[in-house]
Design an enzyme around this catalytic site. Structure first.
Site, mmCIF file in Angstrom:
data_model
loop_
_atom_site.group_PDB
_atom_site.id
_atom_site.type_symbol
_atom_site.label_atom_id
_atom_site.label_comp_id
_atom_site.label_asym_id
_atom_site.label_seq_id
_atom_site.Cartn_x
_atom_site.Cartn_y
_atom_site.Cartn_z
ATOM 1 N N CYS A 266 -10.554 2.328 2.332
ATOM 2 C CA CYS A 266 -10.450 3.218 2.683
ATOM 3 C C CYS A 266 -8.398 3.213 1.746
ATOM 4 C CB CYS A 266 -9.275 3.887 4.044
ATOM 5 S SG CYS A 266 -11.018 4.396 4.936
HETATM 6 C C1 UDX Z 1 -6.947 2.401 7.606
HETATM 7 C C2 UDX Z 1 -5.331 3.449 8.309
HETATM 8 O O1 UDX Z 1 -4.580 3.234 8.173
HETATM 9 C C3 UDX Z 1 -6.808 4.623 8.483
HETATM 10 O O2 UDX Z 1 -6.026 5.937 8.592
HETATM 11 C C4 UDX Z 1 -7.437 5.228 7.710
HETATM 12 O O3 UDX Z 1 -8.633 6.305 8.314
HETATM 13 C C5 UDX Z 1 -8.512 4.357 7.185
HETATM 14 O O4 UDX Z 1 -7.764 3.498 6.297
HETATM 15 P P1 UDX Z 1 -7.914 0.812 7.761
HETATM 16 O O5 UDX Z 1 -8.751 0.728 6.876
HETATM 17 O O6 UDX Z 1 -9.037 0.424 9.203
HETATM 18 O O7 UDX Z 1 -7.408 2.067 8.452
HETATM 19 O O8 UDX Z 1 -6.789 -0.492 7.353
HETATM 20 P P2 UDX Z 1 -5.533 -0.815 8.531
HETATM 21 O O9 UDX Z 1 -5.323 -1.344 9.447
HETATM 22 O O10 UDX Z 1 -4.392 0.690 8.068
HETATM 23 O O11 UDX Z 1 -4.996 -1.728 6.612
HETATM 24 C C6 UDX Z 1 -5.587 -1.397 5.899
HETATM 25 C C7 UDX Z 1 -4.482 -2.509 5.226
HETATM 26 O O12 UDX Z 1 -3.625 -2.936 4.824
HETATM 27 C C8 UDX Z 1 -5.280 -3.937 6.328
HETATM 28 O O13 UDX Z 1 -5.479 -4.942 4.302
HETATM 29 C C9 UDX Z 1 -3.623 -4.298 6.404
HETATM 30 O O14 UDX Z 1 -3.989 -5.873 6.130
HETATM 31 C C10 UDX Z 1 -3.154 -4.604 5.631
HETATM 32 N N1 UDX Z 1 -1.653 -3.977 5.926
HETATM 33 C C11 UDX Z 1 -1.865 -3.199 6.703
HETATM 34 C C12 UDX Z 1 -0.454 -4.258 6.298
HETATM 35 O O15 UDX Z 1 -0.752 -5.584 4.712
HETATM 36 N N2 UDX Z 1 0.945 -4.325 6.386
HETATM 37 C C13 UDX Z 1 1.354 -3.391 6.873
HETATM 38 O O16 UDX Z 1 1.870 -2.932 7.686
HETATM 39 C C14 UDX Z 1 -0.537 -2.850 8.278
#
Ligand code: UDX
Length: 438
Positions: A266
């Site tokens: 996403c």
């Molecule tokens: C995301 C959104 O959070 C969600 O609301 C939407 O519906 C779909 O996209 P998701 O793809 O499951 O969800 O991943 P998420 O947990 O948000 O993490 C995305 C990326 O960001 C990961 O690679 C994670 O490692 C990274 N991340 C997340 C960080 O580097 N730092 C953070 O503080 C949080």
């Protein structure tokens, strides 16, 4: 009520299981036969244990089934959720082929039926897609008028992989963008048992809420990475800085964890799609371009840290722990492991990698990569390791594993390990955004 879900991916299955748990009868339609077979045997096509448990229960009780016959499923459903993928094209624009094709098929089902159905777009689509693209396709293939012969709504999904069912059952808000009051009321009634606040809007606003949310999450992550990269150079640990900054409720603590950048199905896709949509309307978003540029550069930060500790990488053997886009999932879409490994290799390093769940799919993306069958085996004889995904089992690594490394240096690319524990176990700890690296 009988509900049809078109697209048995994360969003589709989580939505189906959530409504199934609320007492509705669910029929999922997907053109992928292997997915349909998996669902009908109570198995989730992806690694999401709590969702699979509930899915299996509903299938056993005949409350949820799947079929490749989309017209039949849509004919049976009183409400039809379109949850098909909208993948990125090279330009960043979303590929609407799956959604257009699903809309056409659903329209054919509406044509056959006498009852009033509501079609709900849950796929992530840029503003105006539902009213300017989906609506005319449905009208043409059904021969009926939207708002008269059938209802239409846009209802974005905000779930995170790894907590898909929980997020669907306890969402932070439910956004209902409807063509007309009747469609919106039907959807609001369906969601009534969930406690979350219902936000009623028009369809374009609902579409934009999803992009505004994901763009902000991506902004927070790139901001955290930028602050972290500065902290390293200032000799400061960014963890303390970001934790204290996040105590201000205007900033908030969540999504400020520095790392190798955001991946997944996403955030990267949505930021690119929003930028592309804005560009097509004559607006160039400098903010979104910068967020993406910071994200792209982040794997190189971890590689530079490793180089500062062990010298040039040519001829060295480096372990990469975690290949999924984050810990706890088996999804490798837009994983930062790919650019990380490519950067290591471009500098002459040999890479050995391990992931508890995502190795098989990663092997398809990078067939010549050497894989280890456990984290312990991955560390054996290496000159350094980079943690790319925050899997729980990496936190348990200790003296036995580190002592098998040729040079016990760990770069924590996700700030998920305990530095003291690693040092006590005899390894050198370097964390992204950790001043002690210098
Ligand atoms: C995301 C959104 O959070 C969600 O609301 C939407 O519906 C779909 O996209 P998701 O793809 O499951 O969800 O991943 P998420 O947990 O948000 O993490 C995305 C990326 O960001 C990961 O690679 C994670 O490692 C990274 N991340 C997340 C960080 O580097 N730092 C953070 O503080 C949080």
């Amino acid at each position: 009520m009988k509900i049809c879900i078109v697209g048995a991916g994360f969003v589709g299955l989580a939505t189906g299981v959530m409504f199934g748990k609320l007492g509705h009868e669910i029929v999922c339609a997907d053109i992928d036969e292997s997915r349909v077979n998996a669902v009908n045997s109570g198995k989730s096509p992806f690694f999401e244990p709590p969702l699979e448990k509930e899915l299996s229960r509903l299938v056993k009780r005949s409350r949820l089934s799947a079929t490749t016959d989309v017209v039949r499923a849509a004919s049976e459903g009183e409400t039809i959720f379109l949850c098909v993928q909208t993948p990125s094209l090279p330009s960043g624009r979303i590929d609407l082929h799956p959604l257009k094709s699903a809309s056409k098929t659903v329209g054919r089902a509406i044509k056959r039926c006498k009852d009033y159905k509501v079609v709900v777009v849950k796929s992530t689509v840029v503003p105006s897609t539902t009213d300017a693209i989906v609506l005319p396709i449905l009208e043409k293939s059904s021969g009926k008028k939207a708002g008269n012969g059938f209802g239409l709504a846009m209802n974005p999904e905000f779930l995170q992989e790894g907590s898909a069912l929980k997020d669907s059952m306890q969402p932070s808000r439910i956004v209902i963008g409807a063509l007309d009051k009747r469609s919106g009321d039907i959807l609001a009634k369906l969601y009534a048992p969930l406690k979350a606040e219902k936000v009623r809007t028009d369809m374009r606003t609902a579409e934009m809420i999803k992009y505004a949310s994901n763009a902000f999450l991506a902004t927070k992550i790139s901001y955290a990475n930028e602050i972290a990269n500065m902290c390293v150079r200032f000799g400061i640990d960014s963890e303390s800085v970001l934790a204290a900054a996040g105590m201000d409720p205007r900033i908030g603590r969540l999504f400020l964890r520095p790392g190798l950048g955001f991946g997944g199905s996403c955030l990267p896709k949505d930021v690119k799609a929003l930028r592309d949509k804005a560009r097509s309307e004559g607006f160039s978003s400098r903010l979104l371009s910068t967020i993406l540029a910071i994200n792209e550069a982040q794997p190189s930060e971890a590689v530079s840290m490793l180089e500062s500790a062990i010298g040039a990488l040519r001829g060295k053997r480096i372990a990469v722990l975690g290949l999924a886009f984050k810990g706890g999932v088996d999804d490798i879409r837009e994983t930062r492991a790919l650019p990380l490994i490519e950067t290591l290799r471009s500098k002459g390093a040999a890479v050995v990698a391990y992931d508890p769940m995502a190795a098989r799919s990663f092997a398809r993306a990078m067939p010549d990569l050497e894989f280890a069958s456990s984290a312990a085996k991955c560390l054996k004889g290496v000159d350094g390791a980079i943690v790319q995904a925050d899997w729980e089992e990496f936190r348990r690594l200790g003296r036995t594993e580190f002592s098998s490394m040729r040079t016990p240096v760990i770069v924590d690319g996700r700030r998920c390990l305990d530095p003291d524990r690693i040092r006590k176990a005899g390894a050198r700890y370097l964390g992204i955004g950790y001043g002690a690296a210098r």
